[in-house]
Design an enzyme around this catalytic site. Structure first.
Site, PDB file in Angstrom:
ATOM      1  CE  LYS A 144      -3.980   2.286   2.228  1.00  0.00           C
ATOM      2  NZ  LYS A 144      -5.013   2.113   3.096  1.00  0.00           N
ATOM      3  CE  LYS A 194      -5.906   2.039  -0.972  1.00  0.00           C
ATOM      4  NZ  LYS A 194      -5.817   2.227   0.167  1.00  0.00           N
TER       5      LYS A 194
HETATM    6  C1  PBG Z   1      -8.167   3.179   4.450  1.00  0.00           C
HETATM    7  C2  PBG Z   1      -8.024   3.113   2.968  1.00  0.00           C
HETATM    8  C3  PBG Z   1      -7.741   3.974   2.049  1.00  0.00           C
HETATM    9  C4  PBG Z   1      -8.357   3.380   0.817  1.00  0.00           C
HETATM   10  C5  PBG Z   1      -8.856   1.997   1.250  1.00  0.00           C
HETATM   11  N1  PBG Z   1      -8.673   1.926   2.501  1.00  0.00           N
HETATM   12  C6  PBG Z   1      -7.312   5.320   2.134  1.00  0.00           C
HETATM   13  C7  PBG Z   1      -6.082   5.845   2.789  1.00  0.00           C
HETATM   14  O1  PBG Z   1      -5.181   5.178   3.013  1.00  0.00           O
HETATM   15  O2  PBG Z   1      -6.144   7.034   3.165  1.00  0.00           O
HETATM   16  C8  PBG Z   1      -8.246   4.007  -0.403  1.00  0.00           C
HETATM   17  C9  PBG Z   1      -9.262   3.849  -1.476  1.00  0.00           C
HETATM   18  C10 PBG Z   1      -9.382   4.870  -2.539  1.00  0.00           C
HETATM   19  O3  PBG Z   1      -8.558   5.937  -2.287  1.00  0.00           O
HETATM   20  O4  PBG Z   1     -10.349   4.481  -3.109  1.00  0.00           O
HETATM   21  N2  PBG Z   1      -7.021   2.678   5.390  1.00  0.00           N
HETATM   22 ZN    ZN Z   2      -7.031   3.631   7.294  1.00  0.00          ZN
END
Ligand code: PBG
Ligand code: ZN
Length: 324
Positions: free
Chosen positions: A197, A249
């Site tokens: 991530k 992601k």
């Molecule tokens: C939370 C989370 C996030 C997303 C999915 N789970 C956001 C973040 O890390 O701030 C992002 C999803 C998106 O932007 O579509 N941990």
């Molecule tokens: Zn989160």
């Protein structure tokens, strides 16, 4: 000099739609897509998210109807995100038996039992500071967060979640969750880890969608987008900890990382086309600069080609309704 005559002509395989179709190397269908949804416990009617045209915050009481609609369209899997109005310092609503996380899962499973429900497992939508865990002196307390991840996961699994999907970028999260689930006999519940991530700037619209209270950023816990080796290491670690499936992601700007992980692991690999990627395509096509129908398919096809087995995308419902 006679005109040069090529013997190899790649155009032979491109001549007609039928030729192109039988030689196409990559395709995707409904089985390759997961629809992420936002459920708000504080509204009576669905509200469109202004930075994500076409995507709604779903009013909690409308959730069963929505799930049935998705199932009719052919959607097989959803990822649930809560928009909480019960925030506190640690996100304790997430592990209450009647908290929003559990209610969303139960409602979805009751409406359509065969719908695969993946529960985004984090705290940022449930903490008053908007960070993905317990804060201690302005930094995340990693190991205190692990304990709470275990509590949330057990509760979500009991509510009926098929997949626990930890997104908090907590070190050791997969092992901690597996241990917590197994200790309660929840051996059948799978873990789909947000294993790689990135600390991306493409989550902006999501933070609006989720009503995030975040000040600052997540650079102290998510991976630097410039780090390729570390990105691979993150996913391999989650595999070693017992993850059932991995994720990269965001997706579209990280195709190299998807390919690296695909080559290094035999686990199913997923990729998340995030809110900023959705918004870029939506707003550019609204402005008439690109063709939405084609760009959506090109972007998702490219993620598949890079090596993702399953793609999280806010376009999943549109694609399903259009027969992909
Ligand atoms: C939370 C989370 C996030 C997303 C999915 N789970 C956001 C973040 O890390 O701030 C992002 C999803 C998106 O932007 O579509 N941990
Ligand atoms: Zn989160």
């Amino acid at each position: 000099m006679p005109n040069p005559i090529p013997t190899i002509r790649l155009k032979r395989l491109r001549r007609t739609p039928a030729t192109r179709s039988i030689f196409r190397e990559t395709s995707f269908g409904i089985d390759d897509l997961v629809l992420p949804i936002f459920v708000d416990e504080g509204i009576d009617e669905n509200v469109e998210i202004s930075s994500m045209p076409g995507v709604m915050r779903i009013a909690e009481k409308r959730l069963p109807y929505e799930i049935e609609r998705y199932a009719k369209a052919g959607i097989k899997a959803i990822m649930t995100f809560g928009v909480s109005h019960h925030k506190d310092a640690v996100g304790s609503d997430t592990w209450q038996e009647n908290g929003l996380v559990s209610r969303m899962i139960r409602a979805a499973k009751e409406a359509v039992p065969e719908m695969i429900v993946m529960s985004d497992t984090c705290f940022c939508e449930y903490t008053d500071h908007g960070h993905c865990g317990v804060l201690h002196h302005h930094a995340i307390d990693n190991d205190a967060t692990l304990v709470n991840l275990g509590k949330q996961s057990v509760q979500a699994a009991r509510a009926g979640a098929d997949f626990i999907a930890p997104s908090s970028a907590t070190d050791g999260q997969v092992a901690a969750i597996r241990q917590a689930l197994d200790a309660e006999g929840l051996h059948e519940t799978a873990i789909l880890s947000y294993s790689t991530k990135l600390a991306s700037s493409l989550y902006g619209p999501f933070r609006e969608a989720g009503g995030s209270s975040l000040q600052g950023d997540r650079k102290a816990y998510q991976v630097d987008p410039m780090n390729r080796r570390e990105a691979l290491r993150e996913s391999l670690l989650d595999e070693a900890e017992g993850a059932d499936a991995l994720m990269v992601k965001p997706a579209g700007m990280y195709l190299d990382l998807i390919r690296d992980i695909r080559n290094a692991s035999d686990l199913p690999l997923t990729a998340y086309q995030v809110s900023g990627e959705y918004a870029m395509i939506k707003f550019a096509s609204k402005a008439g600069a690109i063709d939405e129908h084609n760009v959506v398919r090109e972007s998702i096809g490219a993620i598949k080609r890079a090596g993702a087995d399953l793609i999280f995308t806010y376009f999943a419902l549109d694609l399903a309704l259009q027969g992909i």
